[in-house]
Write a protein that holds these residues in place. Structure first.
Motif, PDB file in Angstrom:
ATOM      1  N   UNK A 118     -23.136  -5.816 -13.204  1.00 27.46           N
ATOM      2  CA  UNK A 118     -24.280  -5.956 -14.109  1.00 27.46           C
ATOM      3  C   UNK A 118     -23.894  -5.531 -15.522  1.00 27.46           C
ATOM      4  N   UNK A 119     -23.098  -4.482 -15.647  1.00 27.35           N
ATOM      5  CA  UNK A 119     -22.634  -4.031 -16.959  1.00 27.35           C
ATOM      6  C   UNK A 119     -21.775  -5.114 -17.610  1.00 27.35           C
ATOM      7  N   UNK A 120     -20.816  -5.652 -16.848  1.00 29.78           N
ATOM      8  CA  UNK A 120     -19.916  -6.669 -17.389  1.00 29.78           C
ATOM      9  C   UNK A 120     -20.645  -7.974 -17.692  1.00 29.78           C
ATOM     10  N   UNK A 121     -21.574  -8.369 -16.821  1.00 23.68           N
ATOM     11  CA  UNK A 121     -22.362  -9.583 -17.060  1.00 23.68           C
ATOM     12  C   UNK A 121     -23.219  -9.441 -18.317  1.00 23.68           C
ATOM     13  N   UNK A 122     -23.824  -8.284 -18.485  1.00 21.06           N
ATOM     14  CA  UNK A 122     -24.653  -8.030 -19.665  1.00 21.06           C
ATOM     15  C   UNK A 122     -23.804  -8.073 -20.932  1.00 21.06           C
ATOM     16  N   UNK A 123     -22.615  -7.500 -20.875  1.00 20.40           N
ATOM     17  CA  UNK A 123     -21.682  -7.580 -22.004  1.00 20.40           C
ATOM     18  C   UNK A 123     -21.348  -9.038 -22.310  1.00 20.40           C
ATOM     19  N   UNK A 124     -21.127  -9.830 -21.269  1.00 19.92           N
ATOM     20  CA  UNK A 124     -20.852 -11.254 -21.450  1.00 19.92           C
ATOM     21  C   UNK A 124     -22.016 -11.976 -22.110  1.00 19.92           C
ATOM     22  N   UNK A 125     -23.249 -11.657 -21.701  1.00 21.65           N
ATOM     23  CA  UNK A 125     -24.426 -12.248 -22.324  1.00 21.65           C
ATOM     24  C   UNK A 125     -24.528 -11.886 -23.800  1.00 21.65           C
ATOM     25  N   UNK A 126     -24.231 -10.634 -24.130  1.00 23.32           N
ATOM     26  CA  UNK A 126     -24.255 -10.202 -25.529  1.00 23.32           C
ATOM     27  C   UNK A 126     -23.178 -10.919 -26.339  1.00 23.32           C
ATOM     28  N   UNK A 127     -21.973 -11.035 -25.782  1.00 28.07           N
ATOM     29  CA  UNK A 127     -20.900 -11.748 -26.483  1.00 28.07           C
ATOM     30  C   UNK A 127     -21.248 -13.233 -26.666  1.00 28.07           C
ATOM     31  N   UNK A 128     -21.907 -13.818 -25.669  1.00 31.54           N
ATOM     32  CA  UNK A 128     -22.366 -15.202 -25.786  1.00 31.54           C
ATOM     33  C   UNK A 128     -23.391 -15.344 -26.897  1.00 31.54           C
ATOM     34  N   UNK A 129     -24.291 -14.369 -27.004  1.00 35.39           N
ATOM     35  CA  UNK A 129     -25.268 -14.386 -28.090  1.00 35.39           C
ATOM     36  C   UNK A 129     -24.561 -14.323 -29.446  1.00 35.39           C
ATOM     37  N   UNK A 130     -23.557 -13.447 -29.556  1.00 38.06           N
ATOM     38  CA  UNK A 130     -22.802 -13.344 -30.808  1.00 38.06           C
ATOM     39  C   UNK A 130     -22.098 -14.660 -31.129  1.00 38.06           C
ATOM     40  N   UNK A 131     -21.589 -15.334 -30.105  1.00 42.67           N
ATOM     41  CA  UNK A 131     -20.984 -16.659 -30.298  1.00 42.67           C
ATOM     42  C   UNK A 131     -22.023 -17.644 -30.830  1.00 42.67           C
ATOM     43  N   UNK A 132     -23.214 -17.620 -30.247  1.00 49.91           N
ATOM     44  CA  UNK A 132     -24.310 -18.465 -30.724  1.00 49.91           C
ATOM     45  C   UNK A 132     -24.585 -18.215 -32.207  1.00 49.91           C
ATOM     46  N   UNK A 133     -24.645 -16.942 -32.596  1.00 54.02           N
ATOM     47  CA  UNK A 133     -24.931 -16.593 -33.995  1.00 54.02           C
ATOM     48  C   UNK A 133     -23.818 -17.086 -34.929  1.00 54.02           C
ATOM     49  N   UNK A 134     -22.565 -16.902 -34.519  1.00 51.33           N
ATOM     50  CA  UNK A 134     -21.437 -17.353 -35.344  1.00 51.33           C
ATOM     51  C   UNK A 134     -21.470 -18.869 -35.501  1.00 51.33           C
ATOM     52  N   UNK A 135     -21.679 -19.587 -34.395  1.00 58.25           N
ATOM     53  CA  UNK A 135     -21.732 -21.053 -34.465  1.00 58.25           C
ATOM     54  C   UNK A 135     -22.925 -21.533 -35.282  1.00 58.25           C
ATOM     55  N   UNK A 136     -24.058 -20.852 -35.168  1.00 56.22           N
ATOM     56  CA  UNK A 136     -25.237 -21.210 -35.964  1.00 56.22           C
ATOM     57  C   UNK A 136     -24.948 -21.013 -37.446  1.00 56.22           C
ATOM     58  N   UNK A 137     -24.310 -19.908 -37.776  1.00 59.12           N
ATOM     59  CA  UNK A 137     -23.962 -19.618 -39.172  1.00 59.12           C
ATOM     60  C   UNK A 137     -23.007 -20.679 -39.713  1.00 59.12           C
ATOM     61  N   UNK A 138     -21.996 -21.024 -38.939  1.00 56.67           N
ATOM     62  CA  UNK A 138     -21.033 -22.051 -39.371  1.00 56.67           C
ATOM     63  C   UNK A 138     -21.709 -23.397 -39.553  1.00 56.67           C
ATOM     64  N   UNK A 139     -22.626 -23.734 -38.641  1.00 54.49           N
ATOM     65  CA  UNK A 139     -23.336 -25.008 -38.730  1.00 54.49           C
ATOM     66  C   UNK A 139     -24.186 -25.071 -40.003  1.00 54.49           C
ATOM     67  N   UNK A 140     -24.893 -23.990 -40.307  1.00 58.82           N
ATOM     68  CA  UNK A 140     -25.710 -23.955 -41.510  1.00 58.82           C
ATOM     69  C   UNK A 140     -24.842 -24.072 -42.748  1.00 58.82           C
ATOM     70  N   UNK A 141     -23.686 -23.407 -42.745  1.00 55.48           N
ATOM     71  CA  UNK A 141     -22.771 -23.487 -43.883  1.00 55.48           C
ATOM     72  C   UNK A 141     -22.252 -24.917 -44.072  1.00 55.48           C
ATOM     73  N   UNK A 142     -21.923 -25.586 -42.960  1.00 51.82           N
ATOM     74  CA  UNK A 142     -21.451 -26.979 -43.044  1.00 51.82           C
ATOM     75  C   UNK A 142     -22.560 -27.912 -43.529  1.00 51.82           C
ATOM     76  N   UNK A 143     -23.776 -27.661 -43.074  1.00 55.48           N
ATOM     77  CA  UNK A 143     -24.897 -28.519 -43.435  1.00 55.48           C
ATOM     78  C   UNK A 143     -25.239 -28.408 -44.923  1.00 55.48           C
ATOM     79  N   UNK A 144     -25.075 -27.211 -45.473  1.00 54.09           N
ATOM     80  CA  UNK A 144     -25.407 -27.003 -46.881  1.00 54.09           C
ATOM     81  C   UNK A 144     -24.252 -27.330 -47.832  1.00 54.09           C
ATOM     82  N   UNK A 145     -23.074 -27.557 -47.271  1.00 58.38           N
ATOM     83  CA  UNK A 145     -21.909 -27.846 -48.125  1.00 58.38           C
ATOM     84  C   UNK A 145     -21.916 -29.269 -48.646  1.00 58.38           C
TER      85      UNK A 145
END
Length: 153
Positions: free
Chosen positions: A126-153
């Motif tokens: 459960x600890x490791x799975x939760x860490x994985x979920x948090x890292x996945x969320x961070x991946x989502x945020x990074x990809x969202x940020x990159x997408x917004x940057x590409x869209x505004x460029x």
């Protein structure tokens, strides 16, 4: 972002999430390759970090594959969950919500394994799975940020 593109991304996310959940159920409950033969005996660990430390301490005896499958596999197994949930559900676009949801789903999986005598209940999973979920969320945020940057460029 236009409305049709947003709907398409959400639909793709939902399809990927369904595929991911199907694979997760298969690997956690049905795959014999992962030692889920159903011994009929309850096996559990309720002491946090006990199994994680055991895998690290005895990595040479257990073998690299077993250590990676347990430690890295549990983190990577929930990474898609943390990345796809906020894509589909606006309410999960906060780190704490996605992390909490990852914990809840992981707890449900672990309790199901205990009840149906498939695999073993392990608080470390459960600890490791939760860490994985948090890292996945961070991946989502990074990809969202990159997408917004590409869209505004």
């Amino acid at each position: 972002m236009n409305h049709s593109l947003r709907k398409g991304i959400k639909l793709l996310g939902a399809c990927l999430f369904l595929l991911y959940m199907t694979a997760l159920v298969y690997f956690l409950f049905l795959s014999e390759d992962f030692g889920h033969g159903g011994t009929g005996e309850y096996s559990y660990n309720i002491i946090p970090f006990r199994e994680i430390l055991r895998y690290i301490r005895y990595r040479e005896v257990l073998g690299t594959r077993a250590v990676l499958m347990n430690l890295i596999g549990n983190v990577l197994g929930f990474l898609p969950f943390g990345a796809l949930v906020p894509l589909m559900a606006r309410g999960a676009r906060r780190a704490w919500r996605t992390t909490l949801l990852s914990f809840e789903v992981s707890a449900l999986v672990e309790l199901s394994q205990l009840i149906f005598q498939v695999g073993c209940f392990d608080v470390d999973d459960m600890i490791l799975n939760t860490l994985g979920g948090l890292l996945g969320y961070l991946l989502f945020r990074v990809l969202s940020f990159c997408y917004v940057k590409l869209e505004t460029a």
